[in-house]
Every structure is written in C-alpha cells, then in structure tokens.
Design a protein around this motif. Structure first.
Motif, PDB file in Angstrom:
ATOM      1  N   VAL A  70       0.861  -1.188   0.000  1.00  0.00           N
ATOM      2  CA  VAL A  70       0.000   0.000   0.000  1.00  0.00           C
ATOM      3  C   VAL A  70       0.896   1.237   0.000  1.00  0.00           C
ATOM      4  CG1 VAL A  70      -1.803   1.279   1.218  1.00  0.00           C
ATOM      5  CG2 VAL A  70      -1.807  -1.233   1.256  1.00  0.00           C
ATOM      6  N   ASP A  71       0.595   2.232  -0.845  1.00  0.00           N
ATOM      7  CA  ASP A  71       1.401   3.449  -0.879  1.00  0.00           C
ATOM      8  C   ASP A  71       1.109   4.324   0.325  1.00  0.00           C
ATOM      9  OD1 ASP A  71      -1.130   4.241  -1.517  1.00  0.00           O
ATOM     10  OD2 ASP A  71      -0.555   5.528  -3.197  1.00  0.00           O
ATOM     11  N   GLU A  72       1.904   5.363   0.486  1.00  0.00           N
ATOM     12  CA  GLU A  72       1.778   6.218   1.663  1.00  0.00           C
ATOM     13  C   GLU A  72       0.451   6.969   1.689  1.00  0.00           C
ATOM     14  OE1 GLU A  72       5.134   8.785   1.729  1.00  0.00           O
ATOM     15  OE2 GLU A  72       6.570   7.160   2.101  1.00  0.00           O
ATOM     16  N   GLU A  73      -0.066   7.335   0.565  1.00  0.00           N
ATOM     17  CA  GLU A  73      -1.343   8.074   0.525  1.00  0.00           C
ATOM     18  C   GLU A  73      -2.542   7.130   0.681  1.00  0.00           C
ATOM     19  OE1 GLU A  73       1.019   8.363  -1.709  1.00  0.00           O
ATOM     20  OE2 GLU A  73       1.803  10.372  -1.307  1.00  0.00           O
ATOM     21  N   ARG A  74      -2.290   5.840   0.709  1.00  0.00           N
ATOM     22  CA  ARG A  74      -3.350   4.835   0.821  1.00  0.00           C
ATOM     23  C   ARG A  74      -4.392   4.998  -0.289  1.00  0.00           C
ATOM     24  NH1 ARG A  74      -3.572   1.763   5.136  1.00  0.00           N
ATOM     25  NH2 ARG A  74      -5.788   1.341   4.763  1.00  0.00           N
ATOM     26  N   THR A  75      -3.877   5.252  -1.491  1.00  0.00           N
ATOM     27  CA  THR A  75      -4.749   5.332  -2.650  1.00  0.00           C
ATOM     28  C   THR A  75      -4.460   4.225  -3.656  1.00  0.00           C
ATOM     29  OG1 THR A  75      -3.214   6.865  -3.753  1.00  0.00           O
ATOM     30  CG2 THR A  75      -5.000   7.837  -2.425  1.00  0.00           C
ATOM     31  N   SER A  76      -3.356   3.517  -3.469  1.00  0.00           N
ATOM     32  CA  SER A  76      -2.968   2.457  -4.399  1.00  0.00           C
ATOM     33  C   SER A  76      -2.600   1.210  -3.596  1.00  0.00           C
ATOM     34  CB  SER A  76      -1.785   2.911  -5.262  1.00  0.00           C
ATOM     35  OG  SER A  76      -1.347   1.848  -6.091  1.00  0.00           O
ATOM     36  N   ALA A  77      -3.072   0.068  -4.060  1.00  0.00           N
ATOM     37  CA  ALA A  77      -2.788  -1.200  -3.382  1.00  0.00           C
ATOM     38  C   ALA A  77      -2.426  -2.243  -4.433  1.00  0.00           C
ATOM     39  CB  ALA A  77      -3.991  -1.671  -2.570  1.00  0.00           C
ATOM     40  N   THR A  78      -1.421  -3.057  -4.089  1.00  0.00           N
ATOM     41  CA  THR A  78      -0.984  -4.148  -4.960  1.00  0.00           C
ATOM     42  C   THR A  78      -1.020  -5.444  -4.162  1.00  0.00           C
ATOM     43  OG1 THR A  78       0.455  -2.665  -6.214  1.00  0.00           O
ATOM     44  CG2 THR A  78       0.873  -5.035  -6.393  1.00  0.00           C
ATOM     45  N   LEU A  79      -1.689  -6.440  -4.708  1.00  0.00           N
ATOM     46  CA  LEU A  79      -1.825  -7.734  -4.035  1.00  0.00           C
ATOM     47  C   LEU A  79      -1.209  -8.810  -4.917  1.00  0.00           C
ATOM     48  CD1 LEU A  79      -4.538  -5.926  -3.340  1.00  0.00           C
ATOM     49  CD2 LEU A  79      -5.206  -8.011  -2.144  1.00  0.00           C
ATOM     50  N   ARG A  80      -0.418  -9.664  -4.300  1.00  0.00           N
ATOM     51  CA  ARG A  80       0.166 -10.815  -4.983  1.00  0.00           C
ATOM     52  C   ARG A  80      -0.427 -12.081  -4.368  1.00  0.00           C
ATOM     53  NH1 ARG A  80       3.937  -7.001  -4.408  1.00  0.00           N
ATOM     54  NH2 ARG A  80       4.458  -7.753  -2.315  1.00  0.00           N
ATOM     55  N   LEU A  81      -1.170 -12.802  -5.171  1.00  0.00           N
ATOM     56  CA  LEU A  81      -1.923 -13.964  -4.689  1.00  0.00           C
ATOM     57  C   LEU A  81      -1.407 -15.236  -5.351  1.00  0.00           C
ATOM     58  CD1 LEU A  81      -5.561 -12.525  -4.891  1.00  0.00           C
ATOM     59  CD2 LEU A  81      -3.954 -12.411  -2.978  1.00  0.00           C
ATOM     60  N   PRO A  82      -1.614 -16.379  -4.706  1.00  0.00           N
ATOM     61  CA  PRO A  82      -1.258 -17.659  -5.352  1.00  0.00           C
ATOM     62  C   PRO A  82      -2.222 -17.983  -6.478  1.00  0.00           C
ATOM     63  CG  PRO A  82      -2.332 -18.062  -3.250  1.00  0.00           C
ATOM     64  CD  PRO A  82      -2.114 -16.576  -3.336  1.00  0.00           C
ATOM     65  N   ALA A 114     -11.951  -9.237  -9.479  1.00  0.00           N
ATOM     66  CA  ALA A 114     -13.087  -8.314  -9.469  1.00  0.00           C
ATOM     67  C   ALA A 114     -13.626  -8.130  -8.059  1.00  0.00           C
ATOM     68  CB  ALA A 114     -14.179  -8.832 -10.393  1.00  0.00           C
ATOM     69  N   MET A 115     -13.658  -9.196  -7.267  1.00  0.00           N
ATOM     70  CA  MET A 115     -14.158  -9.093  -5.900  1.00  0.00           C
ATOM     71  C   MET A 115     -13.252  -8.216  -5.051  1.00  0.00           C
ATOM     72  SD  MET A 115     -13.519 -10.367  -2.585  1.00  0.00           S
ATOM     73  CE  MET A 115     -12.551 -11.854  -2.872  1.00  0.00           C
ATOM     74  N   LEU A 116     -11.932  -8.421  -5.151  1.00  0.00           N
ATOM     75  CA  LEU A 116     -10.997  -7.644  -4.344  1.00  0.00           C
ATOM     76  C   LEU A 116     -10.962  -6.182  -4.793  1.00  0.00           C
ATOM     77  CD1 LEU A 116      -8.077 -10.219  -4.073  1.00  0.00           C
ATOM     78  CD2 LEU A 116      -9.716  -9.568  -2.302  1.00  0.00           C
ATOM     79  N   GLU A 117     -11.023  -5.932  -6.085  1.00  0.00           N
ATOM     80  CA  GLU A 117     -11.050  -4.548  -6.562  1.00  0.00           C
ATOM     81  C   GLU A 117     -12.279  -3.810  -6.043  1.00  0.00           C
ATOM     82  OE1 GLU A 117     -10.844  -4.883 -10.769  1.00  0.00           O
ATOM     83  OE2 GLU A 117      -8.651  -5.022 -10.830  1.00  0.00           O
ATOM     84  N   GLY A 118     -13.429  -4.461  -6.102  1.00  0.00           N
ATOM     85  CA  GLY A 118     -14.635  -3.814  -5.597  1.00  0.00           C
ATOM     86  C   GLY A 118     -14.564  -3.552  -4.102  1.00  0.00           C
ATOM     87  N   MET A 119     -14.015  -4.491  -3.347  1.00  0.00           N
ATOM     88  CA  MET A 119     -13.933  -4.321  -1.894  1.00  0.00           C
ATOM     89  C   MET A 119     -12.954  -3.211  -1.518  1.00  0.00           C
ATOM     90  SD  MET A 119     -12.937  -7.161   0.990  1.00  0.00           S
ATOM     91  CE  MET A 119     -11.268  -7.300   0.325  1.00  0.00           C
ATOM     92  N   LEU A 120     -11.767  -3.166  -2.172  1.00  0.00           N
ATOM     93  CA  LEU A 120     -10.766  -2.170  -1.810  1.00  0.00           C
ATOM     94  C   LEU A 120     -11.162  -0.780  -2.295  1.00  0.00           C
ATOM     95  CD1 LEU A 120      -7.488  -4.175  -2.467  1.00  0.00           C
ATOM     96  CD2 LEU A 120      -8.578  -3.655  -0.275  1.00  0.00           C
ATOM     97  N   ARG A 121     -11.822  -0.702  -3.427  1.00  0.00           N
ATOM     98  CA  ARG A 121     -12.293   0.614  -3.884  1.00  0.00           C
ATOM     99  C   ARG A 121     -13.373   1.156  -2.954  1.00  0.00           C
ATOM    100  NH1 ARG A 121     -11.512  -1.436  -9.479  1.00  0.00           N
ATOM    101  NH2 ARG A 121      -9.758  -0.253 -10.342  1.00  0.00           N
ATOM    102  N   ALA A 122     -14.163   0.251  -2.386  1.00  0.00           N
ATOM    103  CA  ALA A 122     -15.162   0.697  -1.407  1.00  0.00           C
ATOM    104  C   ALA A 122     -14.497   1.238  -0.146  1.00  0.00           C
ATOM    105  CB  ALA A 122     -16.100  -0.452  -1.062  1.00  0.00           C
ATOM    106  N   LEU A 123     -13.260   0.807   0.108  1.00  0.00           N
ATOM    107  CA  LEU A 123     -12.521   1.300   1.272  1.00  0.00           C
ATOM    108  C   LEU A 123     -11.732   2.574   0.972  1.00  0.00           C
ATOM    109  CD1 LEU A 123     -11.170  -2.098   2.678  1.00  0.00           C
ATOM    110  CD2 LEU A 123     -13.105  -0.737   3.517  1.00  0.00           C
ATOM    111  N   GLY A 124     -11.787   3.073  -0.261  1.00  0.00           N
ATOM    112  CA  GLY A 124     -11.142   4.334  -0.605  1.00  0.00           C
ATOM    113  C   GLY A 124      -9.936   4.219  -1.507  1.00  0.00           C
ATOM    114  N   PHE A 125      -9.547   3.017  -1.900  1.00  0.00           N
ATOM    115  CA  PHE A 125      -8.406   2.861  -2.800  1.00  0.00           C
ATOM    116  C   PHE A 125      -8.836   3.167  -4.234  1.00  0.00           C
ATOM    117  CE2 PHE A 125      -7.174   0.375   0.847  1.00  0.00           C
ATOM    118  CZ  PHE A 125      -5.825   0.668   0.990  1.00  0.00           C
ATOM    119  N   GLU A 126      -8.019   3.973  -4.933  1.00  0.00           N
ATOM    120  CA  GLU A 126      -8.337   4.373  -6.297  1.00  0.00           C
ATOM    121  C   GLU A 126      -7.750   3.401  -7.322  1.00  0.00           C
ATOM    122  OE1 GLU A 126      -6.937   8.327  -6.713  1.00  0.00           O
ATOM    123  OE2 GLU A 126      -8.281   9.173  -5.191  1.00  0.00           O
TER     124      GLU A 126
END
Length: 225
Positions: free
Chosen positions: A126-138, A206-218
């Motif tokens: 997560v970046d310092e502004e908490r606007t961008s998130a990167t997830l690495r999944l199996p 799609a599920m994770l993008e929708g959930m994190l965008r609802a939390l404020g991540f752009e």
C-alpha cells in the motif's frame, strides 16, 4: 379266531398329522428362502414389488466431529456430466459366467478457488497516501470433484452368474465404488482442461477490486504468482 384278533390297532389320525407338521414347516421355510434369494439375484425384477419391501430409516442424528476455518474464495465452479462404461472380464471364462459391465451417467461439480489464507503481509503493498494497493496472490487451484447422487444414475448393469451369486453374500451387492472413482477421475481431467482456474482468478480480482475501492483505494492491482 375271535373277531378282531391279529389286526393291529389303527393309530389316531391326530398323530399322523402331527408327524407331517415338521415336513410342512421345512418346506415353507425352504420356499421362503428361495423367494428371498431369487429376489436378491434379480432374476425376476418385479418380485420386489410383489413382496412389498418397505424402507425404514433408523439412522441416528449427525454428529459434528470438527470445524475448520476456510480461507478459500471460490471464484468459479463447473458442472460436468460423463457417461462411464466400465467393463471387467475374467480370463478363460465367458461373460455370462464371470464378468461385469456397468453403464453409468455421472453428474458432478468442480470448484476453482484462490487460497487467501496463504497471503502474508509481504504480499500486500500500500502506498503512503493509501490510494494504491498491490496484491500478490497464489494461482487458483481446483477442488476435488463432487458427484451429485440425485443426478447420477446407472443405465444398465450386466453381471455374470458368479457375480450374482457373490452379491447374495456381500454386504454391498453390485458395488459401484469403482464406477464412482472412475467418474470423479474423468470429471477432474475435464476440469483441468477447462478455463475454470482462469475464471476463478478473474472473479477473485473483481471481488478484491470492488472491496478495496469501497474502502477508498483508487488503484488496485492484483497479480497471481
């Protein structure tokens, strides 16, 4: 010679009838046993209905043995159907004597999931502004095939004479475990050749993008490694 001399007295009729009772009882017992054996052998398919077989469920309540927390997200599931034609032959014996052939229609499902429980802290950035998130999944994986007993059925069963006789003394006559195992194997192979895992990863993203965008991540980026 006097009247009646030299003539043995007649036995009472009741005694003769009593002597025949064990013979009649044995005959009835043998007849009933033959009816049961013939009915189990399946020589007369309509015999079970004539005998009026009644099914009673005396099963006890289900007991909860253990609980496991699931960290899987099932992103896709496939429904499959296959016709299994399994034949077993004996050497040096004709099929009428020894051998089985079962034609079985099997329906089952296979789920594709992403194991979110394997995601650690180093897998999320997560970046310092908490606007961008990167997830690495199996990568997505396939679950074990699950057969649907209500949609699976045997079309035909052919058994040799020795196999029919063996069913009379078996706790599980006409065992179908080999057919079920083969059907599950074939359904699993079909699932691996399909795009279930790709669809599971797409839907998980799609599920994770929708959930994190609802939390404020752009910006949300999900990769699979």
């Amino acid at each position: 010679m006097r009247e009646g001399e030299g003539i043995p007295p007649r036995e009472p009729r009741a005694h003769g009838r009593a002597a025949r009772l064990p013979v009649v009882a044995v005959a009835l017992l043998v007849g009933a046993l033959l009816v049961v054996l013939v009915g189990r052998a399946g020589l007369f398919p309509g015999l079970g209905g004539v005998l009026g077989v009644e099914t009673k469920d005396r099963s006890g309540p289900a007991l909860l043995k253990s609980v496991q927390d699931m960290h899987r997200y099932e992103g896709a599931a496939g429904n499959f159907q296959i016709v299994v034609d399994l034949e077993k032959d004996a050497r040096l014996l004709p099929d009428a004597i020894r051998g089985t052939r079962t034609l079985y229609v099997a329906s089952g499902t296979v789920g594709a999931y992403v194991d979110l429980g394997a995601v650690g802290e180093d897998s999320v950035t997560v970046d310092e502004e908490r606007t961008s998130a990167t997830l690495r999944l199996p990568r997505a994986r396939l679950a074990e095939p699950s057969l649907d007993p209500e949609k699976s059925y045997a079309v035909s069963k052919q058994r040799g004479l020795l196999d029919r006789l063996g069913d009379l003394f078996s706790d599980n006559p006409a065992d179908e475990r080999a057919v079920h195992a083969l059907a599950a194997q074939r359904i699993g192979e079909a699932a691996r050749e399909s795009d279930l895992t790709r669809r599971a990863e797409k839907n998980t993203t799609a599920m994770l993008e929708g959930m994190l965008r609802a939390l404020g991540f752009e910006r949300v980026t999900v990769t699979y490694v």
